[in-house]
Write a protein that holds these residues in place. Structure first.
Motif: not given
Lengths: 298, 281
Positions: B39-42, B44-58, B242-245
């Motif tokens: 569900f992550a937008t990006r 890299l190098g943080t505890w949590l993703p920068a933002g959330f999105t569902t687009r990877w599932y599509f 996308s692989i994680d989705a």
């Protein structure tokens, strides 16, 4: 039964029925034929094929395997992964099973532990690539507590495969051990406690002798599973070097060099190594007590 | 129950629970990483993703042709379930009800495919299937997957059938039921819980079976787990998210069946499948 055979009045059908063979028995045939055709035949075929190499005499595949360090080293590499993983899994599974057997609600824990077995090695490998990677939570947590200064390298090497084998192997070993531990009548332990045996003495002199046969089976099954490591050795390990396990060698021979004869030979060597370890463990087991795990007047 | 109250015993018990907690936390964190990353937008190098999105599932759905793969996965899984149920239950019935010469040998024959790891017998099996022209086809994958599942159904079903009183069957015979009627109206209703449990476990195992499917599948007969392997193998080509989705979709397809199966069986049964086999066998 002997007498029945000599009685002339019985038809063939009746005589067979007396020996337990009738229409119902025949129901076993489809499954037997299936296993013979799809399991035993390919195995026998593979064994024969391994003696018909692309070039050289009948043992050419085997001599090639045992003269090429790139090939024969895979046995040691695989054992170096499978044996420690099996021993560690069993060593942790046993005490945990002893605590869990006393729990009244084991269901939640066993359900959590069955997850990695169900999800399979590919998903565990994918998850661990993120989790154990340099930016993953595992390294981050260790750095947070000041245990390490820079991220530890846990993927694409031995430890990545090791971790994935533990994650799928430990629950398997644990659930197997738990089923053996809970099979022992608690009355035996209570009797020992009544006679003043301490926890360690109860374990050493009451449980352990009863558990050895089960633990030997658990060891064999866990070892065989770990020895057949394949996807995680490729995805999480270094398949060209430190984690080039024997199944990778067999796969490459079959599907990259299209040398099915060599691939069959490697598969047979794989089976032989597993068999040797299993037989050795089972023979060791026979040195111990074998008997009922249920209490009672004896 | 015996209670140990010495300090040593308490420390020991604490140590055991620490080990269990460590394992469970790591396991959960590993699964959480996959779900969060999908569900992550990006990230890299943080505890949590920068933002959330569902687009990877599509993206994953389109890029990996997940619709086709899911259809193939379930076609293969349900064919395996139906065939292993048919072969397994009939054989289990014969083994539970009759004692015949060579029964021990037959039991060993059914135990072996469960004990030998799939990759070991999978390579010779794949060789034979490819030579028979079945390699890479739907039926090749089904046949390969049946090798461990038929014995599995047999070993799960034998104790189920043994616990049904043979007198019930005898009574049905007395009233004139033929074998088919006996099975349909007497045995089946009593065996349904056992059959359901065994077949659900077969479904879980087939969806999650990597090695055999991987060795025998062609481009049109891949199941989800094999497709997941290829996408992880070629990671770098596509976004991690996308692989994680795709991994999450795979998790859902497996876990749904697992949760249903757990309503009927104990989790230990999934592993200790040959429990009715005495340890000395």
């Amino acid at each position: 039964m002997q007498r029945a055979d000599h009685t002339p009045a019985l038809s063939l059908r009746q005589r067979l029925a007396l020996r337990g063979i009738d229409g119902v028995t025949l129901l076993v045939l489809p499954a037997v034929l299936f296993v013979l055709a799809i399991f035993v035949y390919p195995f026998a075929y593979g064994l024969l094929l391994s003696f018909e190499p692309k070039q050289g005499g009948i043992f050419a595949n085997y001599t090639r395997f045992f003269s090429d360090p790139f090939l024969y080293d895979t046995i040691a590499t695989t054992l170096w992964l499978a044996v420690p993983v099996t021993i560690i899994s069993l060593a942790f599974a046993l005490p945990v099973a002893f605590r869990v057997r006393l729990m009244t609600r084991q269901r939640l824990l066993t359900t959590i532990l069955v997850l990695p077995v169900t999800l399979g090695t590919v998903l565990v490998a994918e998850g661990l690539l993120n989790f154990l990677g340099p930016q993953g939570w595992f390294s981050r947590t260790l750095m947070l507590f000041g245990i390490i200064d820079s991220p530890v390298k846990l993927t694409n090497n031995y430890w990545g495969v090791f971790a994935s084998l533990i994650i799928t192997g430990f629950p398997f070993t644990f659930l197997l051990t738990l089923s053996y531990v809970t099979g022992i009548d608690p009355a035996l332990e209570q009797a020992a406690a009544t006679h003043g045996a301490r926890a360690w003495q109860r374990f050493r002199h009451v449980f352990l002798p009863l558990l050895v046969p089960g633990l030997a089976i658990a060891f064999c099954l866990s070892f065989v599973q770990a020895f057949a490591v394949f996807p995680s050795a490729i995805l999480l390990g270094a398949p060209a070097g430190p984690t080039r396990v024997i199944s990778i060698a067999a796969y490459q021979a079959a599907f990259e060099q299209y040398d099915y004869s060599m691939a069959s030979a490697i598969a047979m060597i794989m089976a032989a190594v597993q068999l040797v370890i299993v037989v050795a463990v089972l023979m060791l087991r026979n040195l111990f007590y074998r008997g009922t795990t249920a209490g009672g007047k004896g | 129950m015996i209670r140990d109250t010495t300090i040593g015993a308490k420390l020991w018990i604490t140590a055991i629970w620490v080990v269990v907690a460590f394992f469970v936390i790591n396991l959960m964190a590993m699964i959480a990483t996959v779900i969060l990353s999908s569900f992550a937008t990006r990230w890299l190098g943080t505890w949590l993703p920068a933002g959330f999105t569902t687009r990877w599932y599509f993206t994953a759905w389109a890029e990996f042709q997940l619709y086709d793969i899911l259809i193939v996965t379930f076609q293969i899984a349900f064919t395996v379930v139906a065939l292993s149920g048919l072969l397994g239950v009939t054989a289990a019935y014969a083994l539970a009800r009759r004692d015949f010469p060579g029964k021990k040998l037959v039991m060993l024959l059914f135990l072996l495919p469960l004990l030998v790891p799939p990759i070991t017998f999978g390579i010779p099996l794949a060789t034979v299937l490819y030579q028979a022209g079945l390699g890479g086809t739907f039926w090749g994958v089904v046949l390969a997957n049946l090798v461990p599942t038929v014995p599995f159904v047999i070993l799960v079903m034998i104790p189920f059938i043994e616990q049904i009183d043979p007198k019930i069957e005898a009574a049905a015979r007395v009233f004139g039921a033929n074998t088919f009627q006996l099975f349909l109206h007497v045995l089946l209703p009593m065996l349904i819980p056992g059959i359901l449990a065994a077949l659900l476990l077969v479904l879980v195992r087939t969806v999650g079976m990597f090695e055999l499917t991987f060795l025998t599948a062609g481009p049109t007969s891949q199941t989800l787990v094999v497709a997941l392997y290829y996408s992880v193998f070629a990671s770098g080509v596509r976004a991690v998210q996308s692989i994680d989705a795709m991994a999450v979709i795979y998790m859902i397809t497996t876990l749904v069946w697992l949760l249903i199966a757990l309503r009927f069986v104990n989790p230990t049964q999934i592993v200790a499948r040959a429990k009715q086999q005495p340890a000395s066998a």
